[in-house]
Design a protein around this motif. Sequence first.
Motif, PDB file in Angstrom:
ATOM      1  N   VAL A 187      43.464   9.428   9.105  1.00 14.40           N
ATOM      2  CA  VAL A 187      42.344   9.554   8.119  1.00 14.40           C
ATOM      3  C   VAL A 187      41.187   9.892   8.957  1.00 14.40           C
ATOM      4  N   THR A 188      40.308  10.796   8.587  1.00 13.93           N
ATOM      5  CA  THR A 188      39.010  11.233   9.211  1.00 13.93           C
ATOM      6  C   THR A 188      38.010  10.706   8.227  1.00 13.93           C
ATOM      7  N   THR A 201      18.228  15.997  12.495  1.00 15.88           N
ATOM      8  CA  THR A 201      17.361  15.368  13.281  1.00 15.88           C
ATOM      9  C   THR A 201      16.622  16.563  13.992  1.00 15.88           C
ATOM     10  N   ARG A 202      15.572  16.684  14.372  1.00 19.45           N
ATOM     11  CA  ARG A 202      14.790  17.828  15.186  1.00 19.45           C
ATOM     12  C   ARG A 202      14.829  17.364  16.476  1.00 19.45           C
ATOM     13  N   ASP A 203      14.916  15.998  16.991  1.00 13.45           N
ATOM     14  CA  ASP A 203      14.921  15.345  18.209  1.00 13.45           C
ATOM     15  C   ASP A 203      16.098  16.187  19.017  1.00 13.45           C
ATOM     16  N   THR A 204      15.810  16.388  20.375  1.00 14.40           N
ATOM     17  CA  THR A 204      16.703  16.899  21.197  1.00 14.40           C
ATOM     18  C   THR A 204      17.698  15.552  21.943  1.00 14.40           C
ATOM     19  N   THR A 205      16.733  14.380  21.829  1.00 11.41           N
ATOM     20  CA  THR A 205      17.619  13.423  22.475  1.00 11.41           C
ATOM     21  C   THR A 205      17.661  12.433  21.280  1.00 11.41           C
ATOM     22  N   TYR A 206      18.592  11.892  21.297  1.00 11.96           N
ATOM     23  CA  TYR A 206      19.182  10.890  20.126  1.00 11.96           C
ATOM     24  C   TYR A 206      20.327  10.455  20.454  1.00 11.96           C
ATOM     25  N   TYR A 207      20.776   9.288  19.608  1.00 15.81           N
ATOM     26  CA  TYR A 207      22.072   8.828  19.959  1.00 15.81           C
ATOM     27  C   TYR A 207      22.801   8.353  18.448  1.00 15.81           C
ATOM     28  N   LEU A 208      24.014   8.365  18.732  1.00 15.66           N
ATOM     29  CA  LEU A 208      24.918   8.310  17.326  1.00 15.66           C
ATOM     30  C   LEU A 208      25.826   7.007  17.617  1.00 15.66           C
ATOM     31  N   PHE A 209      26.246   6.376  16.545  1.00 18.89           N
ATOM     32  CA  PHE A 209      26.804   5.126  16.453  1.00 18.89           C
ATOM     33  C   PHE A 209      27.749   5.205  15.523  1.00 18.89           C
ATOM     34  N   TRP A 210      28.926   4.491  15.548  1.00 18.31           N
ATOM     35  CA  TRP A 210      29.710   4.004  14.587  1.00 18.31           C
ATOM     36  C   TRP A 210      29.784   2.584  14.691  1.00 18.31           C
ATOM     37  N   GLY A 251      42.523   4.226  21.773  1.00 15.99           N
ATOM     38  CA  GLY A 251      43.754   3.766  21.246  1.00 15.99           C
ATOM     39  C   GLY A 251      43.918   4.750  20.029  1.00 15.99           C
ATOM     40  N   ARG A 252      44.025   4.217  18.756  1.00 20.16           N
ATOM     41  CA  ARG A 252      44.179   4.980  17.529  1.00 20.16           C
ATOM     42  C   ARG A 252      42.896   5.636  16.973  1.00 20.16           C
ATOM     43  N   TYR A 253      41.792   5.185  17.654  1.00 21.58           N
ATOM     44  CA  TYR A 253      40.711   5.811  17.179  1.00 21.58           C
ATOM     45  C   TYR A 253      40.113   7.094  18.107  1.00 21.58           C
ATOM     46  N   SER A 254      39.561   8.072  17.299  1.00 24.63           N
ATOM     47  CA  SER A 254      39.050   9.085  18.103  1.00 24.63           C
ATOM     48  C   SER A 254      37.566   9.711  17.600  1.00 24.63           C
ATOM     49  N   TRP A 255      36.856  10.200  18.214  1.00 24.51           N
ATOM     50  CA  TRP A 255      35.668  10.814  17.614  1.00 24.51           C
ATOM     51  C   TRP A 255      35.411  12.256  18.235  1.00 24.51           C
ATOM     52  N   ASN A 256      34.731  12.959  17.054  1.00 21.02           N
ATOM     53  CA  ASN A 256      34.642  14.422  17.206  1.00 21.02           C
ATOM     54  C   ASN A 256      33.169  14.682  17.379  1.00 21.02           C
ATOM     55  N   PHE A 257      32.456  15.034  18.268  1.00 22.32           N
ATOM     56  CA  PHE A 257      30.933  15.080  18.311  1.00 22.32           C
ATOM     57  C   PHE A 257      30.763  16.628  18.425  1.00 22.32           C
ATOM     58  N   GLN A 258      30.208  17.367  17.319  1.00 21.55           N
ATOM     59  CA  GLN A 258      29.829  18.832  17.452  1.00 21.55           C
ATOM     60  C   GLN A 258      28.505  19.008  17.127  1.00 21.55           C
ATOM     61  N   LYS A 259      27.545  19.296  18.038  1.00 20.38           N
ATOM     62  CA  LYS A 259      26.162  19.725  17.851  1.00 20.38           C
ATOM     63  C   LYS A 259      25.921  20.745  16.919  1.00 20.38           C
ATOM     64  N   SER A 260      26.893  21.543  16.934  1.00 20.45           N
ATOM     65  CA  SER A 260      26.740  23.066  16.254  1.00 20.45           C
ATOM     66  C   SER A 260      26.748  22.904  14.875  1.00 20.45           C
ATOM     67  N   THR A 261      27.685  21.670  14.264  1.00 18.56           N
ATOM     68  CA  THR A 261      27.302  21.324  13.075  1.00 18.56           C
ATOM     69  C   THR A 261      26.840  20.086  12.726  1.00 18.56           C
ATOM     70  N   SER A 262      26.139  19.442  13.603  1.00 19.95           N
ATOM     71  CA  SER A 262      25.538  18.063  13.254  1.00 19.95           C
ATOM     72  C   SER A 262      26.479  17.179  12.911  1.00 19.95           C
ATOM     73  N   SER A 263      27.714  17.041  13.431  1.00 21.95           N
ATOM     74  CA  SER A 263      28.681  16.010  12.854  1.00 21.95           C
ATOM     75  C   SER A 263      29.156  15.188  14.013  1.00 21.95           C
ATOM     76  N   PHE A 264      29.602  14.039  13.611  1.00 19.94           N
ATOM     77  CA  PHE A 264      30.244  12.964  14.413  1.00 19.94           C
ATOM     78  C   PHE A 264      31.243  12.427  13.730  1.00 19.94           C
ATOM     79  N   ASN A 265      32.322  12.975  13.531  1.00 20.83           N
ATOM     80  CA  ASN A 265      33.508  12.424  12.805  1.00 20.83           C
ATOM     81  C   ASN A 265      34.547  11.689  13.366  1.00 20.83           C
TER      82      ASN A 265
END
Lengths: 116, 112
Positions: free
Chosen positions: A19-20, A27-36, A62-76
């Motif tokens: 499941v995803t 954000t317009r900032d160039t420096t930021y942090y993302l969390f889950w 482990g069973r968890y993975s994260w896909n960070f894509q700045k081009s689409t502003s996504s962190f799935n």
Amino acid sequence: AQKVTQAQTEISVVEKEDVTLDCVYETRDTTYYLFWYKQPPSGELVFLIRRNSFDEQNEISGRYSWNFQKSTSSFNFTITASQVVDSAVYFCALSLSMDSNYQLIWGAGTKLIIKP
Amino acid sequence: DAMVIQNPRYQVTQFGKPVTLSCSQTLNHNVMYWYQQKSSQAPKLLFHYYDKDFNNEADTPDNFQSRRPNTSFCFLDIRSPGLGDAAMYLCATSGSMNTEAFFGQGTRLTVV
């Protein structure tokens, strides 16, 4: 304006399915942090991952993975071979390096139900 | 072992009767936060401390106050709880800005 969108309010899958959970941020900032964070029924928010904006490497734990894509502003977030214990509300959040109030901008959360 | 401890887990208070929620941490973190979370919503930041520096969110009602007598402890005082203040109250800590926060199990407040 800063914003985090978790478009999936609730997801229900059968155990062992992958499941995803989607997270889109603004954000317009160039420096930021993302969390889950994970919030099981007990109520405690559990930190899962932190990613800064300069590190686009995908992460696997482990069973968890994260896909960070700045081009689409996504962190799935993907859970592989889901288990009943994964049932929880999952929050994606954004913080900005220039925000002196250390404010976390939260998504609305996605409730994940894993059926046995 | 729990690193951020909130007491009590459940609190029932009467309308208008002052109530205090407590939080302690063993992480020696500089930053402590209080969040309010209502059902099916994301947590909402009420205030935070960076060491002894107190920061109040602009939309936090005056009814809510906080004290941090030392690094380990932080208190949330609700001077005159209303029915709308019924919620889960979450305490969290972090080492510094933009690092991950560690949360306690929360105090569920009921106002009767």
